[in-house]
Design an enzyme around this catalytic site. Sequence first.
Site, mmCIF file in Angstrom:
data_model
loop_
_atom_site.group_PDB
_atom_site.id
_atom_site.type_symbol
_atom_site.label_atom_id
_atom_site.label_comp_id
_atom_site.label_asym_id
_atom_site.label_seq_id
_atom_site.Cartn_x
_atom_site.Cartn_y
_atom_site.Cartn_z
ATOM 1 C CB THR A 39 -1.051 -0.070 1.240
ATOM 2 O OG1 THR A 39 -0.279 0.085 2.481
ATOM 3 C CG2 THR A 39 -1.977 -1.297 1.154
ATOM 4 C CB ALA B 159 -4.037 5.843 -2.178
ATOM 5 C CG HIS B 160 -2.157 3.176 3.510
ATOM 6 N ND1 HIS B 160 -0.734 2.700 3.514
ATOM 7 C CD2 HIS B 160 -2.130 4.571 4.039
ATOM 8 C CE1 HIS B 160 0.046 3.459 4.014
ATOM 9 N NE2 HIS B 160 -0.833 4.509 4.271
ATOM 10 C CG ASP B 161 -7.940 2.689 3.785
ATOM 11 O OD1 ASP B 161 -7.166 1.615 4.124
ATOM 12 O OD2 ASP B 161 -8.332 3.597 4.594
#
Length: 341
Positions: A199, A266-268
């Site tokens: 991520t 922008a992990h999610d």
Amino acid sequence: MSAATIFYDCDTGIDDSLALLYLLAQSELTIVGVASTGGNVPTDVVAANNLAWLEFTGRDDIPVHVGAANPLSVPLRTCEDTHGPLGLGYAELPSPTTISSHVDAADAWLAAADAHPGELIGLVTGPLTSLAEAIRRDPSLPTKLRRIVIMGGAFHVHGNTTPVGEWNIVVDPEAAAEVFAAFGDDDSPNPIICALDITESMVFTPDHLVQLAAAAESTPLELPDVDDDRGVRSVASNPLVRHLVDALRFYFEFHSDMNEGYLAHAHDPLAAMVAIDPSLVSTTPARVCVELTGTHTRGMTVADERGMTGAPNAAIVSSADSDVLLDKLIETLSGFARRLP
């Protein structure tokens, strides 16, 4: 994309907001509920943010469910320094006029799985408290899911909350440990884990914001810069673009203050993309557990990729083309921005 049904559990959060918007933009995706789990901000603030996004996008038909106020065994810790005092950076959405469902987050997990046996996709981008509570109430829940995707953990990289721990896991290690322990038998899908290993390659920059605004036909094209005064507000003509610029500017500033550059991880959204289409990434099977007692390692996710401690109970995302995924995110969000009234 073929038709799919999803239940989203999040701690909204700037990058959770991007993930939620990405899901909302999918015309063939049915979102049966959004669980609000405390993490980035307290649970009630998470719920308010989810209600606000859904009402803003005209999707207040989707129920929002409130999770427990605290993790299973420890007080809640939050990170307003990362996401802003209300979790959305500088963005100020209209206050929602809708209210949360009377069904709590754990029961909502169970109801969604029972209503869509073998079809439901579960997505968690916050602490695993609500899912753990649901499994406590019905241990057969994992066997009822089509698949489940979890954003959390750090396996071959440093942590972002402790030297070895990732935020979502560290907030509620007991919940994460219980969730991973509940999977791995022949009748349940192994969770797909989107950890920091991958991520953090989703590096969203001011240039990406310009691309998004241009594709959304929003004006002017604003390019946030590290030398800007803190808290500068967007004047973008498109309301969604304006909120995204305001939210991400705060996120850029936080990462800059952490000496990581004027950017945002922008992990999610990556996890949201994988939930809809797992073929976008490659995975490695592993048996995952969570350290609960180590003085310096509490909250560490441990991956046994060689079968030394048992059969795999997870599939860890091991590679992804972040440039392709970022382009997909920008294309999707800009198209959604154009379609919104």
